[in-house]
Design a protein around this motif. Structure first.
Motif, mmCIF file in Angstrom:
data_model
loop_
_atom_site.group_PDB
_atom_site.id
_atom_site.type_symbol
_atom_site.label_atom_id
_atom_site.label_comp_id
_atom_site.label_asym_id
_atom_site.label_seq_id
_atom_site.Cartn_x
_atom_site.Cartn_y
_atom_site.Cartn_z
ATOM 1 N N ILE A 83 -5.683 5.507 0.899
ATOM 2 C CA ILE A 83 -5.725 6.809 0.221
ATOM 3 C C ILE A 83 -4.399 7.102 -0.467
ATOM 4 O O ILE A 83 -4.360 7.482 -1.651
ATOM 5 N N ASN A 84 -3.297 6.909 0.257
ATOM 6 C CA ASN A 84 -1.972 7.197 -0.292
ATOM 7 C C ASN A 84 -1.665 6.329 -1.512
ATOM 8 O O ASN A 84 -1.100 6.811 -2.504
ATOM 9 N N VAL B 85 -3.764 7.534 -4.556
ATOM 10 C CA VAL B 85 -3.185 8.755 -5.138
ATOM 11 C C VAL B 85 -1.886 8.437 -5.863
ATOM 12 O O VAL B 85 -1.624 8.951 -6.959
ATOM 13 N N ARG B 86 -1.057 7.576 -5.271
ATOM 14 C CA ARG B 86 0.213 7.193 -5.916
ATOM 15 C C ARG B 86 -0.023 6.515 -7.261
ATOM 16 O O ARG B 86 0.658 6.824 -8.258
ATOM 17 N N GLU C 49 -1.234 9.378 -9.682
ATOM 18 C CA GLU C 49 -0.297 10.456 -9.992
ATOM 19 C C GLU C 49 1.094 9.979 -10.404
ATOM 20 O O GLU C 49 1.759 10.630 -11.212
ATOM 21 N N ARG D 36 -11.581 11.223 -2.536
ATOM 22 C CA ARG D 36 -10.301 11.692 -3.091
ATOM 23 C C ARG D 36 -10.193 11.373 -4.573
ATOM 24 O O ARG D 36 -9.747 12.216 -5.374
ATOM 25 N N VAL D 37 -10.597 10.182 -4.964
ATOM 26 C CA VAL D 37 -10.520 9.785 -6.371
ATOM 27 C C VAL D 37 -11.474 10.612 -7.221
ATOM 28 O O VAL D 37 -11.163 10.971 -8.363
ATOM 29 N N LEU E 70 -9.823 13.652 -8.143
ATOM 30 C CA LEU E 70 -8.799 13.417 -9.168
ATOM 31 C C LEU E 70 -9.409 13.130 -10.541
ATOM 32 O O LEU E 70 -8.693 13.044 -11.537
#
Length: 226
Positions: free
Chosen positions: A57-58, A61-62, A65, A87-88, A91
């Motif tokens: 997940i991290n 996101v990294r 973003e 999560r994606v 985003l």
């Protein structure tokens, strides 16, 4: 700019994730040399999810973003894909899943940005049962209703999903399910499960797992005479 996420370290690397990464990289390199795809130049940014859902997940996101990738590609484990896909989607970035076959990744989610181009885990489970049912008389000398089967699986999203297909397929075929049990893919010892399989005396064992735990079970099955 494409973020590519696979398990390059941890137990899932040797379970098949590293092979997925190699295949993706081969195709990336090929299209880079070809000058891109449909007029688009390709710039891959690789990341290691370390066989851990939270890291996956991290990293996703990294890449979105911080690295400003236009899309994400990869992901091997369903246990990672379930939270990462949600999560994606938030985003609003395109996510193309190459593995992660669990139905739980996409079922009833109505995602608009997340895609997976292959059969789901429950379909795999159903098809393996159909195959054995079709060959039961010829290969085992038994009608399907007389065939004793065991269903064992790692207890993550992947194994649970395939086992549900196994159960549905067994019911459809009329198999006698003599054992159904899940286990942790990181378990250091599966000898107790081997003992249960010996007692259950199945004609066929349907096993859904990753390479390390499958190898462990096969080794201990040989040692215990299963």
């Amino acid at each position: 700019k494409i973020g590519v996420v696979y398990d390059l370290t941890g137990p899932l690397a040797g379970a098949g994730s590293e092979l997925q990464y190699i295949g993706a990289k081969i195709m990336m390199d090929y299209f880079i040399k070809k000058g891109g795809v449909e007029g688009y130049q390709i710039e891959p940014v690789y990341a290691d999810s370390q066989s851990k859902p939270d890291v996956a997940i991290n990293e996703a996101v990294r890449l979105v973003e911080k690295e400003n990738v236009d899309m994400l590609l990869g992901f091997y484990s369903s246990a990672q894909c379930v939270p990462v896909a949600a999560r994606v989607e938030q985003l609003k970035k395109f996510m193309w899943i190459t593995t992660c076959i669990s139905s739980a990744v996409l079922a009833d989610k109505n995602f608009k940005y997340v895609f997976r181009p292959q059969a789901s885990g429950d379909q795999f489970g159903l098809m393996t049962m159909d195959f054995i049912a079709q060959n039961s008389k010829d290969k085992f000398g038994k009608d399907p209703k007389d065939l004793r089967v065991a269903i064992i699986h790692e207890d993550g999203a992947y194994g649970v999903d395939v086992s549900k297909g196994n159960e549905a397929g067994a019911k459809k075929a009329g198999f006698n399910v003599v054992l159904k049990e899940g286990y942790s893919a990181t378990a250091p010892d599966l000898s107790a499960l081997v003992t249960k399989l010996k007692r259950a005396r199945p004609d066929v064992v349907f096993h859904t797992g990753y390479n390390p735990d499958i190898t462990l079970l096969l080794r201990q099955a040989r040692e215990q005479g299963l």
